[in-house]
Scaffold this active site. Structure first.
Site, PDB file in Angstrom:
ATOM      1  N   LYS A  91     -29.248 113.625 -12.873  1.00  0.00           N
ATOM      2  CA  LYS A  91     -29.672 113.123 -14.184  1.00  0.00           C
ATOM      3  C   LYS A  91     -28.561 112.245 -14.727  1.00  0.00           C
ATOM      4  O   LYS A  91     -27.369 112.468 -14.457  1.00  0.00           O
ATOM      5  CB  LYS A  91     -29.927 114.276 -15.148  1.00  0.00           C
ATOM      6  CG  LYS A  91     -30.877 113.927 -16.275  1.00  0.00           C
ATOM      7  CD  LYS A  91     -32.335 113.950 -15.829  1.00  0.00           C
ATOM      8  CE  LYS A  91     -33.280 113.850 -17.006  1.00  0.00           C
ATOM      9  NZ  LYS A  91     -34.673 114.077 -16.624  1.00  0.00           N
ATOM     10  N   GLY A 191     -44.100 117.562 -30.655  1.00  0.00           N
ATOM     11  CA  GLY A 191     -43.693 116.307 -30.036  1.00  0.00           C
ATOM     12  C   GLY A 191     -44.893 115.596 -29.446  1.00  0.00           C
ATOM     13  O   GLY A 191     -45.451 116.045 -28.439  1.00  0.00           O
ATOM     14  N   VAL A 192     -45.333 114.521 -30.077  1.00  0.00           N
ATOM     15  CA  VAL A 192     -46.517 113.797 -29.594  1.00  0.00           C
ATOM     16  C   VAL A 192     -46.144 112.352 -29.256  1.00  0.00           C
ATOM     17  O   VAL A 192     -46.825 111.404 -29.615  1.00  0.00           O
ATOM     18  CB  VAL A 192     -47.679 113.856 -30.614  1.00  0.00           C
ATOM     19  CG1 VAL A 192     -48.307 115.234 -30.605  1.00  0.00           C
ATOM     20  CG2 VAL A 192     -47.217 113.476 -32.024  1.00  0.00           C
ATOM     21  N   GLY A 193     -45.021 112.225 -28.540  1.00  0.00           N
ATOM     22  CA  GLY A 193     -44.571 110.923 -28.079  1.00  0.00           C
ATOM     23  C   GLY A 193     -45.168 110.579 -26.733  1.00  0.00           C
ATOM     24  O   GLY A 193     -46.371 110.736 -26.516  1.00  0.00           O
ATOM     25  N   LYS A 194     -44.309 110.160 -25.798  1.00  0.00           N
ATOM     26  CA  LYS A 194     -44.784 109.634 -24.518  1.00  0.00           C
ATOM     27  C   LYS A 194     -45.688 110.615 -23.775  1.00  0.00           C
ATOM     28  O   LYS A 194     -46.742 110.245 -23.267  1.00  0.00           O
ATOM     29  CB  LYS A 194     -43.591 109.260 -23.634  1.00  0.00           C
ATOM     30  CG  LYS A 194     -42.880 108.001 -24.059  1.00  0.00           C
ATOM     31  CD  LYS A 194     -42.000 107.416 -22.962  1.00  0.00           C
ATOM     32  CE  LYS A 194     -40.782 108.245 -22.676  1.00  0.00           C
ATOM     33  NZ  LYS A 194     -39.843 107.561 -21.737  1.00  0.00           N
ATOM     34  N   VAL A 195     -45.289 111.885 -23.704  1.00  0.00           N
ATOM     35  CA  VAL A 195     -46.059 112.885 -22.955  1.00  0.00           C
ATOM     36  C   VAL A 195     -47.047 113.617 -23.854  1.00  0.00           C
ATOM     37  O   VAL A 195     -48.217 113.814 -23.503  1.00  0.00           O
ATOM     38  CB  VAL A 195     -45.120 113.900 -22.266  1.00  0.00           C
ATOM     39  CG1 VAL A 195     -45.922 114.989 -21.564  1.00  0.00           C
ATOM     40  CG2 VAL A 195     -44.212 113.195 -21.265  1.00  0.00           C
ATOM     41  N   GLY A 196     -46.585 114.013 -25.035  1.00  0.00           N
ATOM     42  CA  GLY A 196     -47.402 114.823 -25.924  1.00  0.00           C
ATOM     43  C   GLY A 196     -48.729 114.191 -26.288  1.00  0.00           C
ATOM     44  O   GLY A 196     -49.753 114.869 -26.371  1.00  0.00           O
TER      45      GLY A 196
END
Length: 368
Positions: A91, A191-196
């Site tokens: 990472k 969290g409702v960004g890229k994945v959510g």
């Protein structure tokens, strides 16, 4: 307390002595011209070149950045092992606010740093980095995946990440309630960004009742406008984990969501989300088990994205990747069965399976 280099001694203790250590290599990267400060951590190459994304985040201190890189790299070793990939774990983190300091020059400098490792580490997107960024990095480094289709890549890996988490939820429901259907289940998504946002779509399509939260008000608003029925919002994660009648809690933001403060008040029966390193410290998995909360190990259920970016290295095929990501359902069920058989929490069962695969690979390599 610092060591002879001036670095905090606890970081070196983690690297060389702690159970969470064992990393093969940690590289500190700096390019004064562009302002780049980055850490690349390679935990293991037992199964193959280390594969893991690049996180761009405004860490409070350099020590915090190093600690995050170490933890994330270790998690990638386990994730890639459980996903059946021929990759070890690595990472990278870039220190800084991506909204303020991310430039083409900085990304190109970062690409040169990754390239200097000669293929021991393959990078991709993570929090704060996107497909367009990987296209820039790839101009200096051929060991870059998560690129755009126009540049020979697979595009946004969050699509299959969300699909894999959805399969993990279905497996959790099967194990706990005897039915994989999520229709009528109340699911809290933090969290409702890229994945959510993709996860919300899967859940809504199946008829789940969804409660969301995000630190970004605009992200919440977009979801509420897209789904005027069946989705509600609360202001904070602290509120979300206390929602009455919550069946499943899905942490889909940064790590450490399951800690000494959140676990005692969590109302959900299942935790299954996309965030990495959800367990704040060793022992939290037992606290969850003691409360009767089923935990689907994060690095197992969120492996859809890394399945996608790994496939890109061999000529991307979306249907092939989706079929592999669908197997997260069976893998999650197998972990629950192993946990029950061994009398241990699911997180410990997943670790045992992943560690055995890495140990077998090392033994095979030594024999040859």
């Amino acid at each position: 307390m610092t060591d002879v280099t001036g670095a905090p001694a606890d970081v070196l203790h983690t690297l060389f002595h702690a159970d969470q250590g064992g990393h093969e290599q940690v590289v500190l990267c700096q390019d004064r011209a562009s302002g780049l400060k980055a850490v690349i951590a390679i935990h293991s190459t037992a199964l193959g070149p280390a594969l893991g994304g690049t996180r761009f985040y405004p860490y409070a201190t350099e020590a915090e950045a190093v600690a995050d890189a170490l933890a994330l790299a270790r998690g990638m070793s386990y994730k890639n092992a459980m996903a059946g990939l021929d990759h070890g774990g690595g990472k990278a983190v870039i220190i800084g606010d991506p909204e303020r300091v991310k430039t083409e020059e900085l990304l190109l400098a970062y690409g040169r740093m990754v390239a200097s490792l000669g293929g021991r580490y393959v990078t991709a997107c993570d929090v704060g980095t996107y497909v367009a960024d990987m296209d820039v990095v790839a101009r200096e480094c051929r060991w870059t995946t998560g690129r755009s289709p126009e540049n020979g890549g697979a595009g946004d890996s969050s699509v299959l990440t969300a699909f894999g988490v959805y399969q993990g939820m279905r497996a959790s429901a099967q194990h706990l309630w005897g039915d994989p259907s999520l229709r009528g289940r109340k699911v809290g998504v933090a969290g409702v960004g890229k994945v959510g946002r993709h996860l919300v779509k899967h859940l809504r399509d199946e008829g789940a009742e969804i409660v969301i939260t995000d630190v970004r008000v605009d992200a919440v608003q977009r979801i509420l406008e897209q789904y005027p029925v069946g989705v509600t919002a609360v202001a904070t994660t602290e509120e979300l984990i206390r929602v009455d009648g919550l069946d499943i809690y899905a942490p889909c933001a940064l790590g450490g969501a399951l800690n000494d403060d959140s676990v005692p008040v969590l109302t959900a029966r299942v935790v299954c989300g996309a965030a990495n390193n959800q367990l704040a410290h060793p022992g939290v998995e037992k606290d969850l088990a003691d409360r009767g909360i089923l935990y689907a190990p994060d690095y197992v259920v969120n492996a859809g994205g890394v399945i996608q970016v790994a496939d890109e290295l061999h000529g991307f095929d979306f249907d092939r990747c989706k079929a592999k990501a669908a197997k997260i359902f069976d893998t999650t069920l197998a972990i629950f069965a192993r946990a029950k058989e061994d009398g241990i929490p699911p997180a410990a069962a997943a670790d045992r399976i992943a560690e055995q695969r890495m140990a077998d690979a090392r033994a095979t390599r030594a024999a040859h």
